[in-house]
Design a protein around this motif. Structure first.
Motif, PDB file in Angstrom:
ATOM      1  N   ALA A  49       0.837  -1.199   0.000  1.00 11.14           N
ATOM      2  CA  ALA A  49       0.000   0.000   0.000  1.00 11.14           C
ATOM      3  C   ALA A  49       0.868   1.244   0.000  1.00 11.14           C
ATOM      4  O   ALA A  49       2.016   1.217   0.458  1.00 11.14           O
ATOM      5  N   TYR A  50       0.290   2.311  -0.530  1.00  9.89           N
ATOM      6  CA  TYR A  50       0.871   3.634  -0.375  1.00  9.89           C
ATOM      7  C   TYR A  50       0.105   4.329   0.734  1.00  9.89           C
ATOM      8  O   TYR A  50      -1.128   4.220   0.815  1.00  9.89           O
ATOM      9  N   ILE A  51       0.817   5.019   1.593  1.00  7.72           N
ATOM     10  CA  ILE A  51       0.190   5.785   2.669  1.00  7.72           C
ATOM     11  C   ILE A  51       0.505   7.251   2.408  1.00  7.72           C
ATOM     12  O   ILE A  51       1.674   7.637   2.358  1.00  7.72           O
ATOM     13  N   ARG A  59       5.543   3.856   1.065  1.00  9.72           N
ATOM     14  CA  ARG A  59       5.156   2.559   0.512  1.00  9.72           C
ATOM     15  C   ARG A  59       5.423   1.534   1.604  1.00  9.72           C
ATOM     16  O   ARG A  59       6.513   1.498   2.179  1.00  9.72           O
ATOM     17  N   LEU A  99      -1.079  -5.140   7.812  1.00 13.17           N
ATOM     18  CA  LEU A  99      -0.916  -3.796   7.255  1.00 13.17           C
ATOM     19  C   LEU A  99      -1.631  -2.776   8.132  1.00 13.17           C
ATOM     20  O   LEU A  99      -1.092  -1.707   8.428  1.00 13.17           O
ATOM     21  N   VAL A 139       0.051   0.426  10.048  1.00  9.18           N
ATOM     22  CA  VAL A 139      -0.374   1.808   9.881  1.00  9.18           C
ATOM     23  C   VAL A 139      -0.822   2.400  11.208  1.00  9.18           C
ATOM     24  O   VAL A 139      -0.355   3.459  11.618  1.00  9.18           O
ATOM     25  N   GLN A 192       0.955   5.968  12.412  1.00  9.71           N
ATOM     26  CA  GLN A 192       0.131   7.057  12.937  1.00  9.71           C
ATOM     27  C   GLN A 192       0.616   7.592  14.277  1.00  9.71           C
ATOM     28  O   GLN A 192       0.212   8.672  14.684  1.00  9.71           O
ATOM     29  N   THR A 214      -3.760  10.600   7.688  1.00  8.48           N
ATOM     30  CA  THR A 214      -3.217   9.597   6.776  1.00  8.48           C
ATOM     31  C   THR A 214      -4.324   9.051   5.888  1.00  8.48           C
ATOM     32  O   THR A 214      -5.498   9.044   6.267  1.00  8.48           O
ATOM     33  N   THR A 220      -4.612   5.547   3.453  1.00  7.20           N
ATOM     34  CA  THR A 220      -3.957   4.327   2.995  1.00  7.20           C
ATOM     35  C   THR A 220      -4.602   3.839   1.702  1.00  7.20           C
ATOM     36  O   THR A 220      -5.818   3.692   1.635  1.00  7.20           O
ATOM     37  N   CYS A 221      -3.760   3.594   0.690  1.00  9.31           N
ATOM     38  CA  CYS A 221      -4.224   3.184  -0.639  1.00  9.31           C
ATOM     39  C   CYS A 221      -3.587   1.843  -0.983  1.00  9.31           C
ATOM     40  O   CYS A 221      -2.429   1.803  -1.409  1.00  9.31           O
TER      41      CYS A 221
END
Length: 82
Positions: free
Chosen positions: A9-11, A48, A57, A61, A66, A74, A76-77
């Motif tokens: 994921a991208y954050i 990433r 995950l 995060v 965080q 944030t 997350t993607c």
């Protein structure tokens, strides 16, 4: 661990003014983070991250990223392969 990685994921991170470089440097040290860079635009840091599953995950995060001082928001993607 590369063969064990299932979720990436991208954050996207917004920080307090002037904190982007410090936040990126601290996040780069977090296990599971493969890239952390301060950028310009609506977000201040792009990260990433990778983990074995969605739950791991989420723990990465919530519990680690965080809690870094200076973060205000944030997003997350998760990466998908279509």
């Amino acid at each position: 661990m590369e063969n064990d990685v299932v979720v990436q994921a991208y954050i996207l991170i917004q920080t307090e003014v002037g904190k982007a470089a410090d936040v990126a440097a601290q996040i780069a040290e977090v296990q599971g983070v493969t890239l952390a860079e301060d950028v310009t635009g609506p977000y201040d840091v792009i990260v990433r991250a990778e983990a074995r599953n969605v739950d791991e995950l989420g723990k990465l995060v919530v519990a680690k990223v965080q809690n870094v001082p200076g973060i205000t928001r944030t997003l997350t993607c998760p990466v998908v392969h279509i």
